[in-house]
Motif scaffolding. Sequence first.
Motif, PDB file in Angstrom:
ATOM      1  N   LEU B  51       0.891  -1.147   0.121  1.00 22.41           N
ATOM      2  CA  LEU B  51      -0.195   0.000   0.142  1.00 22.41           C
ATOM      3  C   LEU B  51       0.888   1.248  -0.096  1.00 22.41           C
ATOM      4  O   LEU B  51       1.721   1.489   0.929  1.00 22.41           O
ATOM      5  N   GLU B  52       0.655   2.160  -0.910  1.00 19.41           N
ATOM      6  CA  GLU B  52       1.181   3.320  -1.175  1.00 19.41           C
ATOM      7  C   GLU B  52       0.366   4.440  -0.782  1.00 19.41           C
ATOM      8  O   GLU B  52      -0.989   4.473  -1.088  1.00 19.41           O
ATOM      9  N   LYS B 118     -12.513   5.641   0.506  1.00 11.60           N
ATOM     10  CA  LYS B 118     -12.236   4.926  -0.514  1.00 11.60           C
ATOM     11  C   LYS B 118     -12.017   5.574  -1.604  1.00 11.60           C
ATOM     12  O   LYS B 118     -11.397   4.868  -2.768  1.00 11.60           O
ATOM     13  N   THR B 119     -12.742   6.717  -1.802  1.00 10.72           N
ATOM     14  CA  THR B 119     -12.812   7.521  -3.098  1.00 10.72           C
ATOM     15  C   THR B 119     -11.895   8.826  -3.105  1.00 10.72           C
ATOM     16  O   THR B 119     -11.623   9.420  -4.068  1.00 10.72           O
ATOM     17  N   PRO B 122      -5.631   9.557  -0.821  1.00  7.32           N
ATOM     18  CA  PRO B 122      -4.795   9.213  -1.709  1.00  7.32           C
ATOM     19  C   PRO B 122      -3.992   7.854  -1.053  1.00  7.32           C
ATOM     20  O   PRO B 122      -2.836   7.930  -0.611  1.00  7.32           O
ATOM     21  N   PHE B 123      -4.410   6.529  -1.414  1.00  5.46           N
ATOM     22  CA  PHE B 123      -3.857   5.453  -1.175  1.00  5.46           C
ATOM     23  C   PHE B 123      -3.651   4.636  -2.354  1.00  5.46           C
ATOM     24  O   PHE B 123      -4.874   4.677  -2.974  1.00  5.46           O
ATOM     25  N   TRP B 124      -2.805   3.623  -2.585  1.00  6.93           N
ATOM     26  CA  TRP B 124      -2.981   2.943  -3.876  1.00  6.93           C
ATOM     27  C   TRP B 124      -2.395   1.647  -3.478  1.00  6.93           C
ATOM     28  O   TRP B 124      -1.392   1.238  -2.708  1.00  6.93           O
ATOM     29  N   LYS B 125      -3.217   0.467  -4.083  1.00  5.07           N
ATOM     30  CA  LYS B 125      -2.933  -0.887  -3.635  1.00  5.07           C
ATOM     31  C   LYS B 125      -2.204  -1.636  -4.778  1.00  5.07           C
ATOM     32  O   LYS B 125      -2.664  -1.241  -5.957  1.00  5.07           O
ATOM     33  N   LYS B 126      -1.063  -2.152  -4.462  1.00  2.08           N
ATOM     34  CA  LYS B 126      -0.509  -3.010  -5.523  1.00  2.08           C
ATOM     35  C   LYS B 126      -0.405  -4.299  -5.215  1.00  2.08           C
ATOM     36  O   LYS B 126       0.027  -4.846  -3.911  1.00  2.08           O
ATOM     37  N   TRP B 135      -1.285  -3.192 -10.314  1.00  4.64           N
ATOM     38  CA  TRP B 135      -1.999  -2.152  -9.353  1.00  4.64           C
ATOM     39  C   TRP B 135      -3.511  -2.334  -9.730  1.00  4.64           C
ATOM     40  O   TRP B 135      -3.923  -2.615 -10.557  1.00  4.64           O
ATOM     41  N   VAL B 136      -4.076  -2.321  -8.278  1.00  4.02           N
ATOM     42  CA  VAL B 136      -5.625  -2.499  -8.182  1.00  4.02           C
ATOM     43  C   VAL B 136      -6.204  -1.408  -9.032  1.00  4.02           C
ATOM     44  O   VAL B 136      -6.119   0.021  -8.655  1.00  4.02           O
ATOM     45  N   ASP B 137      -7.395  -1.579  -9.649  1.00  8.04           N
ATOM     46  CA  ASP B 137      -8.076  -0.506 -10.375  1.00  8.04           C
ATOM     47  C   ASP B 137      -9.295  -0.173  -9.501  1.00  8.04           C
ATOM     48  O   ASP B 137      -9.678  -0.980  -8.397  1.00  8.04           O
ATOM     49  N   ALA B 138      -9.571   1.155  -9.625  1.00  5.28           N
ATOM     50  CA  ALA B 138     -10.882   1.753  -8.641  1.00  5.28           C
ATOM     51  C   ALA B 138     -11.963   0.771  -9.057  1.00  5.28           C
ATOM     52  O   ALA B 138     -12.216   0.522 -10.220  1.00  5.28           O
TER      53      ALA B 138
END
Lengths: 84, 153
Positions: B51-52, B118-119, B122-126, B135-138
């Motif tokens: 998680l970034e 969730k929306t 600013p977090f991003w899952k890989k 990378w996980v898509d929204a």
Amino acid sequence: MIEVLFFARLREQLGTAREQLEAAPELLDVGSVIEKLRGRCGVWEEVFGDGQTVLMAVNQQVANLTTPVKDGDEVAFFPQVTGG
Amino acid sequence: MNTIQIQKEPFDITAIQEQLRSDNPAIGAVVTFIGQMRDMNEGDQVSNMTLEHYPGMTEKALQVILDEADRRWALMGIRVVHRVGELQPLDPIVIVAVASAHRGEAFQACEFVIDYLKTRAPFWKKERTPEGERWVDARHADAAAEQRWGKGR
């Protein structure tokens, strides 16, 4: 200087997490920063190309193409968020 | 009082609830949401994820969400802890705990905070699958979940 940050998929595609752009009269908003980056062609044109969803922030607040940018600002680009 | 923490380390679910619960004798309800990592996504096995986040902006974005929750409901404290870095299946990713005098406000505010997180945060899952990293898509469902809260009351 304008500090430009890239996160997640964008950071990996562009191969960089941050860079500094010399402040200039033509860099007046986020849209013009994108134009400058896009002008480098290659992967930059891909990442910031038409049809790509890129979110943007100025000084850590959600921004859009017309949000003004000035010397000393932090401008960030990133994909749609996926936390939680 | 609301608190926001972004950390690499695991968090203590019981301690967070206990601290919030015992903060004020006027509290009659605490609702907690825990989001945890699944070992399956989009039909693929997921072995672990990274998680970034955007340090600085993430905290500010969450603060805006909690302020909006306070504006909409009569609350007595919100705790948000979100992990970043390496995670394994079954690891808790996020906890949202909300206290109020009565359960209605706490249930609604808790769901509101996680839907907005969730929306908007600013977090991003890989994730790592047998085919490699991605990378996980929204999810559209997340955008729909946010939208049903409207513009505020």
